[in-house]
Design a protein around this motif. Structure first.
Motif: not given
Length: 117
Positions: A5, A7, A61, A63, A66-67, A70, A86
């Motif tokens: 991922l 960002v 990073s 997936e 992700a949270d 963030s 993202h």
């Protein structure tokens, strides 16, 4: 296999981007941060059109983070409302993907195969 991922975010200066990026690397939330200085921005903020100098940053990073990534980025970020986008990765060089995934594994994660029954 979990996918990498990217960002995208911006910072007011390179020092804050690098300091926050280093903390996120040490926490294994990202494998790398690329800081691109010298960006000029024009944006709307609270009803006014603003101009300013910023730096762009791309964080590498996975997936599944992700949270939490963030939340960690938002908690450290100097902006009231940071841009956090993202960017899913449709494909990646196998070695690059493996490096990102390895560097964002928890430090205590075991990579051993599960026991056979």
């Amino acid at each position: 296999m979990e996918r990498p991922l990217l960002v995208y975010t911006t910072f007011p200066d390179a020092a804050s981007a690098l300091n926050i990026g280093e903390a996120l690397v040490r926490e294994r939330l990202i494998a790398c941060i690329n800081v691109l200085p010298g960006m000029q921005s024009v944006y709307s903020w609270k009803g006014a059109v603003e101009r300013g100098e910023e730096v762009a940053a791309i964080l590498k990073s996975r997936e599944g983070l992700a949270d939490v990534l963030s939340a960690a980025l938002k908690a450290r970020h100097p902006y009231e409302t940071p841009i956090i986008l993202h960017l899913p990765v449709a494909g990646a060089d196998a070695d690059t993907a493996a490096w990102i995934l390895a560097e964002t594994q928890p430090a205590d994660a075991t990579l051993a195969a599960p026991p056979s029954s």
